[in-house]
Motif scaffolding. Structure first.
Motif, PDB file in Angstrom:
ATOM      1  N   THR A 218       0.696  -1.314  -0.020  1.00 47.58           N
ATOM      2  CA  THR A 218       0.053  -0.109   0.022  1.00 47.58           C
ATOM      3  C   THR A 218       0.790   1.205  -0.094  1.00 47.58           C
ATOM      4  OG1 THR A 218      -1.799  -1.148   1.317  1.00 47.58           O
ATOM      5  CG2 THR A 218      -1.966   1.292   1.259  1.00 47.58           C
ATOM      6  N   TYR A 219       1.864   1.267   0.715  1.00 49.51           N
ATOM      7  CA  TYR A 219       2.949   2.282   0.643  1.00 49.51           C
ATOM      8  C   TYR A 219       3.671   2.547  -0.544  1.00 49.51           C
ATOM      9  CZ  TYR A 219       2.114   2.801   5.896  1.00 49.51           C
ATOM     10  OH  TYR A 219       1.695   3.094   7.204  1.00 49.51           O
ATOM     11  N   VAL A 220       4.060   1.563  -1.009  1.00 47.47           N
ATOM     12  CA  VAL A 220       4.890   1.336  -2.131  1.00 47.47           C
ATOM     13  C   VAL A 220       4.116   1.958  -3.400  1.00 47.47           C
ATOM     14  CG1 VAL A 220       6.157   0.008  -4.147  1.00 47.47           C
ATOM     15  CG2 VAL A 220       6.804  -0.585  -1.539  1.00 47.47           C
ATOM     16  N   ASN A 221       2.752   1.300  -3.613  1.00 40.36           N
ATOM     17  CA  ASN A 221       2.007   1.817  -4.683  1.00 40.36           C
ATOM     18  C   ASN A 221       1.607   3.343  -4.429  1.00 40.36           C
ATOM     19  OD1 ASN A 221       2.204  -0.707  -5.861  1.00 40.36           O
ATOM     20  ND2 ASN A 221       0.476  -1.513  -4.686  1.00 40.36           N
ATOM     21  N   ALA A 222       1.446   3.609  -3.312  1.00 39.71           N
ATOM     22  CA  ALA A 222       1.257   5.196  -2.984  1.00 39.71           C
ATOM     23  C   ALA A 222       2.009   5.998  -3.505  1.00 39.71           C
ATOM     24  CB  ALA A 222       0.637   5.218  -1.693  1.00 39.71           C
ATOM     25  N   LEU A 223       3.357   5.769  -3.214  1.00 39.86           N
ATOM     26  CA  LEU A 223       4.549   6.407  -3.608  1.00 39.86           C
ATOM     27  C   LEU A 223       4.554   6.665  -5.224  1.00 39.86           C
ATOM     28  CD1 LEU A 223       7.138   5.147  -1.089  1.00 39.86           C
ATOM     29  CD2 LEU A 223       6.308   7.483  -1.014  1.00 39.86           C
ATOM     30  N   ALA A 224       4.382   5.616  -5.810  1.00 37.88           N
ATOM     31  CA  ALA A 224       4.574   5.534  -7.449  1.00 37.88           C
ATOM     32  C   ALA A 224       3.379   6.230  -7.685  1.00 37.88           C
ATOM     33  CB  ALA A 224       4.304   4.096  -7.868  1.00 37.88           C
TER      34      ALA A 224
END
Length: 266
Positions: A218-224
């Motif tokens: 969830t964190y990784v995809n929100a950053l992208a």
């Protein structure tokens, strides 16, 4: 009205008992958490600050910031100001801090003044527009604060707007797998689903806090989605820091308890 979820919840290094599932309401959550940090937050949870990113992970070993001399730096969730002090003593050009709690900001100001430092301080939820300049900062960072946001996508987009192009965003938070596993009878046991991102409240004495445990993806995809390129994801522990025989240190030798991400604004 909430319902008991029957799971043990872990905040930082400690298990804090049963959680009560709650509906997602931004203003209620902001109110609950600002009262928590205005009153008992530091006493109950302590404060993690640079050079530590969290349990068993340090800037000395990770070297994520590098040389910050002459840089403009903003901290999201600056707490009592010790991380701002750490960077302020490394000759940054400008220190800025934001926090949900005015009481925390008052502590920050007192602490920095006692260290001969000063910072521009802003009281606001991290999700909301609050007059912080855009395309301005070389570094935005957050030590164990991002997880308190009620709107991760919105927060990451706002942080991207504060950074100049190629600016760096560094943040740490409790590793989501750590929240699922507890040590019992010399064994590690799963107590909740890794995939459960529902909101819950925990009562600690006469104080209450409200959180959600988000998956790492969830964190990784929100950053992208917000236009960041992840340069580093750290989820290991510093070996020399986990040599004690405490249950917490034993756990940290088996699974990550903290994660840190360094991302660059494209």
């Amino acid at each position: 009205m909430g319902t008991h979820s029957g799971r043990t919840n872990i905040i930082g290094a400690g298990e804090v008992g049963s959680a009560i599932s709650v509906d997602m309401n931004k203003s209620d959550i902001h109110k609950t958490n600002s009262i928590f940090w205005d009153t008992k937050g530091n006493e109950i949870l302590g404060a993690t600050s640079l050079p530590l990113y969290g349990a068993f992970v340090s800037e000395e070993n990770c070297q994520l910031f590098g040389d910050v001399a002459g840089k403009r730096v903003l901290e999201i969730g600056c707490g009592s100001g010790h991380s701002l002090q750490y960077l302020g003593e490394r000759n940054v050009a400008e220190l800025w801090g934001m926090d949900l709690s005015q009481n925390q900001l008052d502590k920050t100001e007192q602490h920095l003044t006692s260290c001969g430092l000063s910072a521009q301080l802003v009281c606001s939820p991290m999700e909301e527009a609050c007059g912080i300049p855009e395309q301005y900062f070389d570094f935005v960072y957050s030590i164990y604060a991002i997880g308190w946001t009620t709107d991760l996508d919105g927060t990451f987009c706002r942080i991207a707007s504060y950074l100049r192009q190629d600016g760096i965003f560094i943040f740490s938070w409790s590793h989501p797998i750590h929240k699922c596993v507890v040590a019992e009878n010399d064994r590690l046991e799963f107590k909740k689903s890794y995939f459960d991102e529902s909101w819950y409240s925990v009562s600690l004495g006469d104080s209450t806090l409200t959180l959600s445990d988000r998956k790492l993806s969830t964190y990784v995809n929100a950053l992208a989605k917000a236009g960041f390129l992840i340069e580093q994801l750290i989820e290991h522990s510093d070996e020399e820091m986990t040599r004690s025989d405490s249950d917490f240190a034993k756990k940290a030798r088996m699974l990550p308890v903290t994660f840190v991400i360094k991302a660059r604004k494209l």
